[in-house]
Scaffold this active site. Structure first.
Site, PDB file in Angstrom:
ATOM      1  N   GLY A 136       1.050  -0.951   0.073  1.00  0.00           N
ATOM      2  CA  GLY A 136      -0.029  -0.017   0.011  1.00  0.00           C
ATOM      3  C   GLY A 136       0.757   1.280  -0.017  1.00  0.00           C
ATOM      4  N   CYS A 137       0.245   2.520  -0.161  1.00  0.00           N
ATOM      5  CA  CYS A 137       0.981   3.623  -0.184  1.00  0.00           C
ATOM      6  C   CYS A 137       0.253   4.994  -0.100  1.00  0.00           C
ATOM      7  CB  CYS A 137       1.689   3.682  -1.716  1.00  0.00           C
ATOM      8  SG  CYS A 137       2.223   2.412  -2.452  1.00  0.00           S
ATOM      9  N   GLY A 138       0.904   5.950   0.351  1.00  0.00           N
ATOM     10  CA  GLY A 138       0.325   7.221   0.263  1.00  0.00           C
ATOM     11  C   GLY A 138       0.766   8.114  -0.975  1.00  0.00           C
ATOM     12  N   ARG A 141       0.108   4.964   6.038  1.00  0.00           N
ATOM     13  CA  ARG A 141       0.297   4.483   4.649  1.00  0.00           C
ATOM     14  C   ARG A 141       1.717   4.280   4.221  1.00  0.00           C
ATOM     15  NH1 ARG A 141      -3.610   4.606   1.268  1.00  0.00           N
ATOM     16  NH2 ARG A 141      -5.500   5.203   2.407  1.00  0.00           N
TER      17      ARG A 141
END
Lengths: 498, 484
Positions: free
Chosen positions: B113-115, B142
């Site tokens: 996942g990421c921001g 994140r």
């Protein structure tokens, strides 16, 4: 020669209605002294069992009557006796029944967990629409307040499933069988192959869902046959008999067949092994051009080849020759009649063939110019899903829908005595197959497969079938020979994504 | 070091906005333990307001905290989690190898996942780097310290026409090799060490980060008498270096832009490059929460090629298919991530195939065939042919991406997948000077309390250009040209 199968009747419950005797087209049952008795020659087609109202019929496999030998198997010895007696080549039907490894079964599918959500096809769209035809590789869009597609379009066929019923000719199978398939194809909105036996005028109503075939025998080809079809395919080879042409024994050439194929009554219809106007790839390119001209560029024109050892290079040549789609027929493909030596010993399994073709076309920058159909050994939805993941846009299946019509895979098609009315031209036998019922069974089979395809794609987190095609990352190999996996470009089980 | 605040927050709902899919609501609500390490030049009150506008609430103040090293005093939050359990991912075994410009062996895919966050100056006035840093660092859940980065456009006014090629080098040897290659194919106008500084919490090795301003020197012989064009010349060179030169990775190669990324938390990377020293008209940024990838500097986002850069929160389930498409077009995958493939795909579809941005977005996140049937006949034709021709460009699976392009005018594109499985929010400041994109609302509120925010539709691109404003707000018909 000792019998291989023997019908066994339970006389305690038999009602002596003699339906089994009447229904057995192989005359393996007789009626003597007031009871039904075996008469030899049983092929285990199972017709008698299905018609017995008292469930009194059973077919038993006779234990081998040959002294056991690991090398000189019964099969080998039976072949020798037969050839010593007849001096002929051994004929057989259906796909090879040898004990070959099934690579499909060595492949495991992937599924999504945590890092991406799986998709539930009952709640969200999961698409299986498949387009068949040549692909331009590039789209030109003009911008003038509204975006527009610039330039001409190539012909495409839009299907609701990545499935096609393979080429099964009128002649190898009965009128009712073809009608079942064509009706099913229409209802499913997919394509069914006409085979190389021409197209009966009654079937022009289904032409939008038929891919007609130009084979080396050029049977039954006329302008209508080409122009009315959804697509046209030039048949070079067939998986069950690579290097050979179609073979229709004379017993099956009835008036109906002779009219449709435009050949004399009762003669063997033997297609030449090569097309006698194609002795090299550039000749194929010319025939493709001629065919496109004949259909006025309104239909996709494809080429079907048998999977052989050099299939990747051949496929690349075929695409460069201008084919809109290419069909690859694997080693285990079915047939209505083939020499056993070829059927059992020549070719390449479709799992490997489609993977190497997909890879080669990608390496040469051609994969986005063509639709790839692949079949020859696709038995169930899992095989279909795996053949797509290995690189096919469309899975071609023929034996499975015949099994749906009742076929027991007894491998006697070449004799024309099919007791289920499928691979026969005898009027009395043919009537055992109701096309309406047959079509419904095929529709139900393919609908179920398509549902299973959606479920598997959803589990993988893929919501449209084009993202499964050639997605070998989502397969893992667990078989005995990692070299196969390497050639197919599939990772081994236990290897993650990176 | 700043102060630490523990906050119990109930986070706003992410509503999967889609006018086209069966009305599904994905509601995420977490109870959050937030530890805010705050490198920001904002008062506590300001920070608090940003939080409160997202429904978070301040409950306590904790003492100073170092976020990562195990020698810090152990702190336990109200649920009994220790800092080490939260930061354990950073505690590499002693002697474990960390990678800078050399690809970790066996790496073939990265996931997680990421921001993401971006801002664009609609009127062309440059914005300093601390703003984007504030946007990114606030989204703490994140990231897990395994990579973050920033891309900035419009930051070299003096060298606007030169390709700025920025590299990670493992050692001087790799640098020398690259310089001889550059000398062969490019005219180097000027080169300089990219400013970096030690960050206490970032464990070495650090890369040598160097930038070269250069012009393509296209010798006819070098390309067999065929001139591929300026951009392709640079593309080929970058591909060659990343593929062939050990210990060197070209991390950005566009005009008037650069990428600042590395292996660490978003605030560490900002500190490492001293981000506030840069100003630009378009910023994108990314922080990672990878589940499987080793520590690799060059693997962090944004991934960039000539004037493109992509920050990507997602996991492409069709990666094997997409990769085939870019490889067919001559790109070489050297970073081995799905994001890299997305960069090449934008370059192929928009620069080389000249597709309009929203047509390219449609190819990547198309309508379903059932929806296409409802279009007018002309649009239907175009939609069908886009789907059929670019079937390998269809990005399946969950993603939200920020795509920036520097030429001819810096452009920001934000796009979510066609089911909107990853969050994407867009905002515009009250005075219409700035537009924002982010994974979470708090990122926008952090820098602009009064901004108007909205969600883009699934599969519909938001497009904004420096000096032009917002061209698409993410709700339009894909084939209508909204504003030229």
């Amino acid at each position: 020669m000792p019998e291989r199968f023997v019908p066994v009747i339970n006389y305690n419950t038999c009602r002596v209605c003699k339906r089994c005797v009447n229904e057995c087209s192989y005359q393996a049952l007789d009626f003597k002294d007031g009871k039904v008795v075996p008469a030899g020659g049983c092929v285990a087609c199972g017709r008698c069992i299905s018609v017995c109202p008292a469930s009194s019929m059973e077919i038993r496999t006779v234990p081998s009557q040959f002294p056991p030998h690991g090398n000189w198997t019964e099969r080998i010895r039976r072949g020798i006796y037969a050839q010593a007696g007849s001096g002929g080549v051994l004929l057989s039907s259906c796909g090879t029944d040898g004990d070959h490894p099934v690579i499909f079964d060595d492949l495991l599918l992937d599924a999504a967990q945590v890092t991406n959500p799986s998709i539930d096809p009952l709640r969200e769209p999961v698409e299986t629409v498949t387009l068949l035809g040549g692909r331009p590789g590039k789209v030109d869009v003009s911008e003038n307040g509204v975006m527009r597609l610039e330039g001409g379009e190539k012909p495409i066929v839009v299907m609701d499933m990545p499935l096609m019923i393979g080429h099964i000719s009128l002649g190898s199978v009965s009128y009712n069988t073809q009608k079942s398939f064509f009706m099913a194809a229409k209802e499913l909105n997919i394509i069914a192959g006409s085979g190389e036996g021409g197209l009966h005028p009654d079937f022009y109503q289904y032409a939008d869902h038929i891919c007609t075939e130009i084979a080396s025998g050029r049977f039954g080809i006329n302008p209508e046959y080409l122009k009315k079809a959804a697509a046209v395919e030039i048949k070079i080879g067939q998986g069950a008999k690579p290097g050979h042409g179609g073979h229709l024994p004379g017993e099956k050439v009835t008036p109906l067949i002779s009219q449709t194929r435009m050949i004399p009554l009762g003669t063997d219809a033997l297609s030449p092994y090569p097309h006698h106007d194609i002795y090299s790839i550039e000749d194929l390119a010319q025939l493709i051009s001629v065919t496109k001209e004949a259909v006025e560029y309104n239909k996709p024109v494809g080429v079907k080849i048998a999977a052989v050892h050099n299939v990747a290079a051949i496929a690349s040549g075929v695409v460069r020759a201008g084919a809109d789609f290419i069909t690859i027929d694997g080693f285990k493909g079915g047939t209505g009649s083939s020499m056993r030596v070829i059927r059992d010993h020549a070719g390449l399994p479709i799992e490997v063939a489609v993977a190497v073709v997909d890879k080669r076309l990608t390496d040469e920058g051609l994969r986005n110019r063509v639709t790839v159909c692949a079949g020859g050994g696709v038995r169930c939805s899992a095989d279909m899903i795996k053949v797509l993941a290995l690189g096919a846009d469309v899975a071609m299946v023929s034996t499975a829908p015949m099994v749906a019509l009742g076929c027991r895979v007894c491998q006697q098609c070449h004799r024309g005595l099919c007791s289920w009315g499928i691979a026969t031209q005898r009027e009395d036998l043919m009537q055992r197959l109701d096309p309406e019922v047959g079509a419904q069974r095929v529709v139900r089979l393919f609908s179920a497969w398509n549902e299973e395809l959606k479920e598997v794609m959803g589990a993988m987190g893929i919501d449209s079938v084009e993202s499964l095609v050639g997605n070998r990352d989502r397969l893992r190999y667990q078989g005995p020979n990692p070299k196969i996996a390497e050639i197919m470009g599939v990772k081994h089980i236990g290897e993650g994504w990176g | 070091m700043g102060s630490d605040e523990g906050l119990w927050g109930s986070v706003h709902l992410h509503i999967r906005a889609s006018s086209r899919l069966s009305g599904l609501y994905a509601a995420k609500a977490f109870m959050i333990w937030r530890k805010l390490w705050c490198p920001l030049h904002l008062s506590d009150a300001q920070r608090l307001r940003a939080r409160k506008s997202c429904g978070a609430m301040d409950i306590s103040n904790k003492g100073p905290i170092g976020r990562l090293t195990s020698k810090d005093t152990k702190q336990t939050d109200d649920r009994g989690f220790s800092d080490q359990s939260l930061n354990g991912l950073r505690d590499y075994p002693l002697g474990s190898v960390r990678y800078v410009a050399t690809r970790p062996p066996g790496l073939s895919y990265q996931m997680g996942g990421c921001g993401i966050a971006a801002l664009i100056s609609l009127d062309g006035r440059p914005v300093a780097g601390d703003k984007i840093r504030s946007m990114l660092t606030i989204m703490e859940e994140r990231e897990n310290g395994l990579g973050a980065g920033y891309a900035c456009y419009g930051l070299f006014p003096k060298n606007r026409e030169d390709y700025c090629m920025q590299f990670f080098f493992d050692d001087e040897d790799a640098k020398a090799k690259v310089e001889s290659l550059l000398g062969e194919h490019m005219s180097i106008m000027r080169d300089e060490k990219v400013f970096t500084r030690k960050v206490k919490t970032l464990r070495p090795p650090y890369p040598i980060v160097w930038r070269y301003f250069c012009q393509p020197r296209r010798s006819k012989e070098a390309v067999g008498g065929m001139d591929p064009g300026e951009e392709d010349h640079v593309v080929n060179l970058v591909m060659h270096i990343n593929d062939q030169v050990d210990g060197a990775m070209c991390i950005s190669s566009g005009k008037d832009m650069a990428v600042f990324k590395g292996n660490g938390y978003s605030y560490e990377i900002a500190e490492f490059y001293d981000l506030p020293r840069y100003s630009g008209t378009l910023w994108t940024s990314h922080s990672r929460f990878p589940t499987n990838s080793p520590a690799w500097w060059a693997g962090a986002h944004p991934l960039s090629l000539i004037d493109w850069s992509v920050c990507h929160n997602g996991e492409i389930t069709s990666y094997g298919v997409n990769r085939k498409m870019v490889e067919m077009a001559g790109y070489r995958c050297t970073v081995m991530t799905d994001t890299e493939v997305v960069v090449y795909m934008w370059d192929l579809l928009v620069r080389r195939h000249k597709l309009p941005i929203s047509a390219a977005a449609f190819a990547m996140a198309p309508w379903t065939y059932k929806e296409i049937e409802l279009m007018d006949p002309e649009s239907r034709r175009l939609a069908m042919w886009l789907r059929f021709t670019y079937r390998e460009a269809f990005l399946n699976g969950p993603f939200s991406i920020l795509v920036a392009r520097g030429q001819p005018v810096p452009t920001l594109i934000a796009l979510a997948d066609r089911k909107k499985l990853r969050p994407l929010l867009v905002g515009q400041s009250e005075d219409n000077r700035l537009a924002y994109c982010a994974s979470e609302e708090c990122a926008i509120r952090m820098v602009d309390e009064t901004a108007r925010t909205w969600q883009t539709n699934a599969g519909s691109p938001f497009v904004a250009q420096v000096g032009k404003g917002i061209l698409r707000d993410g709700s339009e018909h894909p084939f209508k040209v909204v504003r030229e």
